[in-house]
Design a protein around this motif. Structure first.
Motif, PDB file in Angstrom:
ATOM      1  N   UNK A  53       0.813  -1.225   0.000  1.00 44.36           N
ATOM      2  CA  UNK A  53       0.000   0.000   0.000  1.00 44.36           C
ATOM      3  C   UNK A  53       0.847   1.275   0.000  1.00 44.36           C
ATOM      4  N   UNK A  54       2.148   1.143   0.257  1.00 41.07           N
ATOM      5  CA  UNK A  54       2.987   2.333   0.435  1.00 41.07           C
ATOM      6  C   UNK A  54       3.151   3.114  -0.859  1.00 41.07           C
ATOM      7  N   UNK A  55       3.532   2.445  -1.933  1.00 41.02           N
ATOM      8  CA  UNK A  55       3.712   3.137  -3.205  1.00 41.02           C
ATOM      9  C   UNK A  55       2.402   3.751  -3.700  1.00 41.02           C
ATOM     10  N   UNK A  56       1.264   3.015  -3.666  1.00 39.05           N
ATOM     11  CA  UNK A  56       0.001   3.652  -4.080  1.00 39.05           C
ATOM     12  C   UNK A  56      -0.355   4.880  -3.252  1.00 39.05           C
ATOM     13  N   UNK A  61     -10.983  19.078   2.451  1.00 41.36           N
ATOM     14  CA  UNK A  61     -11.650  18.862   1.173  1.00 41.36           C
ATOM     15  C   UNK A  61     -12.911  18.025   1.405  1.00 41.36           C
ATOM     16  N   UNK A  62     -14.066  18.442   0.895  1.00 40.13           N
ATOM     17  CA  UNK A  62     -15.307  17.677   1.109  1.00 40.13           C
ATOM     18  C   UNK A  62     -15.164  16.217   0.672  1.00 40.13           C
ATOM     19  N   UNK A  63     -15.540  15.312   1.554  1.00 42.91           N
ATOM     20  CA  UNK A  63     -15.459  13.869   1.301  1.00 42.91           C
ATOM     21  C   UNK A  63     -14.023  13.428   0.988  1.00 42.91           C
ATOM     22  N   UNK A  64     -13.071  14.208   1.479  1.00 46.89           N
ATOM     23  CA  UNK A  64     -11.672  13.943   1.165  1.00 46.89           C
ATOM     24  C   UNK A  64     -11.168  12.614   1.708  1.00 46.89           C
ATOM     25  N   UNK A  65     -11.501  12.302   2.971  1.00 48.31           N
ATOM     26  CA  UNK A  65     -10.976  11.082   3.596  1.00 48.31           C
ATOM     27  C   UNK A  65     -11.484   9.824   2.889  1.00 48.31           C
ATOM     28  N   UNK A  66     -12.815   9.650   2.712  1.00 48.02           N
ATOM     29  CA  UNK A  66     -13.254   8.449   1.990  1.00 48.02           C
ATOM     30  C   UNK A  66     -12.744   8.404   0.550  1.00 48.02           C
ATOM     31  N   UNK A  67     -12.659   9.560  -0.101  1.00 49.95           N
ATOM     32  CA  UNK A  67     -12.142   9.596  -1.472  1.00 49.95           C
ATOM     33  C   UNK A  67     -10.679   9.153  -1.506  1.00 49.95           C
ATOM     34  N   UNK A  68      -9.922   9.577  -0.503  1.00 48.75           N
ATOM     35  CA  UNK A  68      -8.512   9.205  -0.408  1.00 48.75           C
ATOM     36  C   UNK A  68      -8.363   7.694  -0.245  1.00 48.75           C
ATOM     37  N   UNK A  69      -9.141   7.096   0.663  1.00 49.06           N
ATOM     38  CA  UNK A  69      -9.081   5.654   0.898  1.00 49.06           C
ATOM     39  C   UNK A  69      -9.457   4.889  -0.375  1.00 49.06           C
ATOM     40  N   UNK A  70     -10.494   5.346  -1.054  1.00 47.62           N
ATOM     41  CA  UNK A  70     -10.925   4.690  -2.287  1.00 47.62           C
ATOM     42  C   UNK A  70      -9.841   4.795  -3.362  1.00 47.62           C
ATOM     43  N   UNK A  71      -9.205   5.970  -3.461  1.00 52.72           N
ATOM     44  CA  UNK A  71      -8.158   6.159  -4.460  1.00 52.72           C
ATOM     45  C   UNK A  71      -6.967   5.243  -4.209  1.00 52.72           C
ATOM     46  N   UNK A  72      -6.573   5.103  -2.952  1.00 52.65           N
ATOM     47  CA  UNK A  72      -5.461   4.204  -2.634  1.00 52.65           C
ATOM     48  C   UNK A  72      -5.813   2.775  -3.041  1.00 52.65           C
ATOM     49  N   UNK A  73      -7.054   2.371  -2.760  1.00 52.59           N
ATOM     50  CA  UNK A  73      -7.495   1.042  -3.157  1.00 52.59           C
ATOM     51  C   UNK A  73      -7.506   0.856  -4.663  1.00 52.59           C
ATOM     52  N   UNK A  74      -7.949   1.883  -5.392  1.00 55.62           N
ATOM     53  CA  UNK A  74      -7.996   1.800  -6.850  1.00 55.62           C
ATOM     54  C   UNK A  74      -6.600   1.735  -7.454  1.00 55.62           C
ATOM     55  N   UNK A  75      -5.670   2.543  -6.939  1.00 53.66           N
ATOM     56  CA  UNK A  75      -4.305   2.521  -7.466  1.00 53.66           C
ATOM     57  C   UNK A  75      -3.630   1.188  -7.147  1.00 53.66           C
ATOM     58  N   UNK A  76      -3.879   0.653  -5.953  1.00 58.29           N
ATOM     59  CA  UNK A  76      -3.336  -0.661  -5.602  1.00 58.29           C
ATOM     60  C   UNK A  76      -3.861  -1.723  -6.566  1.00 58.29           C
ATOM     61  N   UNK A  77      -5.155  -1.667  -6.888  1.00 53.14           N
ATOM     62  CA  UNK A  77      -5.741  -2.606  -7.848  1.00 53.14           C
ATOM     63  C   UNK A  77      -5.166  -2.402  -9.246  1.00 53.14           C
ATOM     64  N   UNK A  78      -4.894  -1.140  -9.600  1.00 53.57           N
ATOM     65  CA  UNK A  78      -4.299  -0.849 -10.905  1.00 53.57           C
ATOM     66  C   UNK A  78      -2.920  -1.473 -11.029  1.00 53.57           C
TER      67      UNK A  78
END
Length: 211
Positions: free
Chosen positions: A50-53, A130-147
């Motif tokens: 998870x570190x690099x993503x 940033x509005x909804x920043x925390x959940x958006x951040x968690x989702x983005x990390x998950x998406x980049x990890x999947x990528x």
């Protein structure tokens, strides 16, 4: 570090007299900081998967935030983009806290670093407001990890044993993702240094397929 520090210092010096508004210098510093972050994260071996993503999400997100702030002259969005740089400060504080609390005896060094990177990013996003920043951040990390995994699987499916990368038919989008480091580290190393790593990577892929 220099680009990020320059952004933060410039922001707070300006804030002493008036509300900072984004300009081209802010955008330049942001692009420089993001580019170096992505470059360093490309071959980072510390932490876990998870570190690099986590680093890459910051490097990919901030230019869009700063561009949007510059285009709309949104001072709050500009503040949010700059505050994301504080994640680097939080990471050091979290690692120090682990040592003070003796948690580094419970977790391995890579785990401590991975925890610090992810939690530090969460704190920076929360501070950015940033509005909804925390959940958006968690989702983005998950998406980049999947990528990362998707690109690695895509390359693996098109890899014939002993063939060099230039002889493998990869789409331009995959080559761009590999160039940006948006794949697992094993695949990036194979793509960049095939003569040194081809045999080892192929053996590893074969082992993974068997398991």
């Amino acid at each position: 570090m220099v680009a990020g520090a320059a952004e933060i210092i410039r922001y707070h010096i300006t804030a002493l007299t008036n509300q900072p508004s984004p300009d081209l210098l802010d955008l330049t510093l942001c692009l420089l900081q993001s580019a170096t972050t992505l470059h360093l994260a490309k071959t980072l071996i510390r932490g876990d998967q998870t570190t690099r993503p986590t680093y890459q999400v910051s490097g990919l997100t901030r230019p869009f935030l700063t561009l949007a702030a510059l285009y709309t002259d949104d001072e709050q969005l500009h503040r949010g983009s700059v505050k994301l740089v504080n994640g680097f400060i939080y990471v050091r504080l979290i690692i120090f806290s682990y040592r003070v609390l003796k948690l580094d005896r419970v977790f391995t060094g890579p785990a401590v670093y991975a925890h610090a990177i992810f939690i530090g990013g969460l704190l920076a996003v929360y501070e950015a407001g940033i509005p909804f920043g925390v959940p958006a951040y968690v989702i983005q990390v998950g998406l980049v990890t999947s990528l990362h995994r998707f690109v690695a699987d895509y390359v693996q499916r098109r890899t014939a044993t002993g063939r060099r990368p230039q002889h493998i038919e990869l789409g331009i989008h995959v080559r761009l993702l590999l160039f940006a480091g948006l794949a697992d580290l094993q695949t990036i190393k194979w793509y960049q240094k095939p003569l040194e790593l081809m045999s080892r990577i192929n053996d590893s892929y074969g082992t993974n397929q068997e398991t």
